[in-house]
Design a protein around this motif. Structure first.
Motif, PDB file in Angstrom:
ATOM      1  N   ASP A 194      -3.083  -0.529  -3.187  1.00  0.00           N
ATOM      2  CA  ASP A 194      -2.605  -0.549  -2.158  1.00  0.00           C
ATOM      3  C   ASP A 194      -3.065   1.091  -1.717  1.00  0.00           C
ATOM      4  OD1 ASP A 194      -0.739  -0.329   0.323  1.00  0.00           O
ATOM      5  OD2 ASP A 194       0.633  -1.044  -1.016  1.00  0.00           O
ATOM      6  N   ILE A 195      -2.293   1.484  -0.858  1.00  0.00           N
ATOM      7  CA  ILE A 195      -2.556   3.627  -0.262  1.00  0.00           C
ATOM      8  C   ILE A 195      -1.752   4.149  -0.879  1.00  0.00           C
ATOM      9  CG2 ILE A 195      -1.609   3.146   1.543  1.00  0.00           C
ATOM     10  CD1 ILE A 195      -4.808   4.686   1.967  1.00  0.00           C
ATOM     11  N   GLU A 196      -0.402   3.963  -1.193  1.00  0.00           N
ATOM     12  CA  GLU A 196       0.856   5.098  -1.166  1.00  0.00           C
ATOM     13  C   GLU A 196       1.009   5.004  -2.429  1.00  0.00           C
ATOM     14  OE1 GLU A 196       1.218   1.152   0.570  1.00  0.00           O
ATOM     15  OE2 GLU A 196       1.325   2.024   2.246  1.00  0.00           O
ATOM     16  N   HIS A 202      -4.046  -3.295   1.724  1.00  0.00           N
ATOM     17  CA  HIS A 202      -2.955  -2.360   2.841  1.00  0.00           C
ATOM     18  C   HIS A 202      -3.080  -2.327   4.172  1.00  0.00           C
ATOM     19  CE1 HIS A 202      -0.652   1.191   4.049  1.00  0.00           C
ATOM     20  NE2 HIS A 202      -1.538   1.683   4.391  1.00  0.00           N
ATOM     21  N   HIS A 204       3.375   1.680  -5.367  1.00  0.00           N
ATOM     22  CA  HIS A 204       4.419   2.353  -4.800  1.00  0.00           C
ATOM     23  C   HIS A 204       5.908   1.400  -4.910  1.00  0.00           C
ATOM     24  CE1 HIS A 204       5.637  -0.469  -0.890  1.00  0.00           C
ATOM     25  NE2 HIS A 204       4.112  -0.249  -1.027  1.00  0.00           N
ATOM     26  N   HIS A 233       8.749   1.004   0.189  1.00  0.00           N
ATOM     27  CA  HIS A 233       8.525   0.826   1.076  1.00  0.00           C
ATOM     28  C   HIS A 233       8.480  -0.923   0.380  1.00  0.00           C
ATOM     29  CE1 HIS A 233       4.585   0.519   1.903  1.00  0.00           C
ATOM     30  NE2 HIS A 233       4.517  -0.681   1.796  1.00  0.00           N
TER      31      HIS A 233
END
Ligand SMILES: [Zn+2]
Length: 271
Positions: free
Chosen positions: A8-10, A61, A105, A116
């Motif tokens: 993912d990127i967050e 993501h 995240h 989230h």
């Protein structure tokens, strides 16, 4: 040894804002996806050094077309694009020995960077068999359905604690420390990458201690939406059950079917 990586990127070091960094029209999105590719390459490098013979990376993501394949460590192959039936876990099978989460995240409601759960617009809380879960837990269960343990979670300090609470055996690689939901103290990329590579080698070298996490069947996902309109839309899913104005549940005999119900409810919520 076969290793599956969901990225993912967050949770990537340096990434702290949604508007400019995590969506394709953001001013710094290009930099963020480059940083994301760098961190996933560190995990690939660590896995290869630990003896992995096959490494599959799933871009997890948004549109799932973030990782720059031209810069991907050639020891791995990349699953890119969307939609995908297993979403962030597409590609996992019982043939893998371990799963690694990079750039993850914290769940919605935590003071973790860009916290989230699946959809920031509609999801307030998710429970599986009454255990509160974020994406780490939801996706660990998918790995568990296939008999694969999650051995390493990389991201901020908050997702690390969330992962440890659910999966006591799991290794963590902390690349940033949340100050608020949209600010953090971050490791510079070379240091973040070293941290991830070292943690990957450590996690895969102690694979014998890893445990598969799979909630007991029947599996019930309970989801609290942000508003009653979203819950009303989601209630159109056959066999979903209304708990209260904002909360629904979906039960199935196996984890994967229950997960499909969760995804379907979230998909319907915005329409
Ligand atoms: Zn994401």
């Amino acid at each position: 040894m076969k290793v599956f990586i969901s990225c993912d990127i967050e949770g990537i070091s340096g990434v702290v804002t949604a508007a400019s960094q995590t969506s394709p029209d953001g001013r710094d999105y290009g930099r963020a996806r480059d940083l994301m590719t760098g961190e996933v390459n560190a995990a690939i490098s660590g896995a290869a050094k630990a003896g992995a013979t096959e490494i599959v990376v799933n871009d997890s993501h948004g549109s799932m077309t973030n990782i720059l394949i031209e810069k991907l460590n050639p020891a791995a192959s990349l699953i890119t694009g969307s939609p995908k039936p297993l979403s962030m876990m597409q590609g996992i099978t019982g043939e893998f020995d371990a799963a690694i989460f990079v750039g993850y995240h914290a769940k919605m409601g935590e003071v973790g960077v860009l916290s989230h759960t699946i959809s920031g617009a509609s999801v307030a809380n998710v429970w599986v068999n009454d255990i509160p879960v974020g994406e780490t837990g939801i996706n660990a269960g998918i790995a568990g359905h296939f008999g694969v343990p999650v051995v390493l979670v990389c991201g901020d300090d908050v997702v690390g604690k969330e992962a440890k609470a659910l999966l006591p055996h799991v290794h963590t690689a902390t690349v940033k420390w949340a100050v608020t939901r949209t600010s953090a103290r971050c490791l510079p990329p070379p240091k973040a990458r070293d941290t991830i590579e070292e943690a990957t080698i450590r996690a895969l070298s102690s694979l014998g201690e890893a445990k598969v996490w799979l909630p007991e069947s029947p599996v019930t996902f309970k989801i609290e939406f942000k508003d009653a309109g979203q819950a009303g839309n989601a209630a159109r899913l056959p066999y979903s059950k209304v708990i209260d104005g904002r909360t629904l549940s979906f039960t199935a005999d196996d984890y994967l079917t229950a997960f499909m119900g969760l995804r379907a409810m979230i998909g319907l919520a915005g329409r």
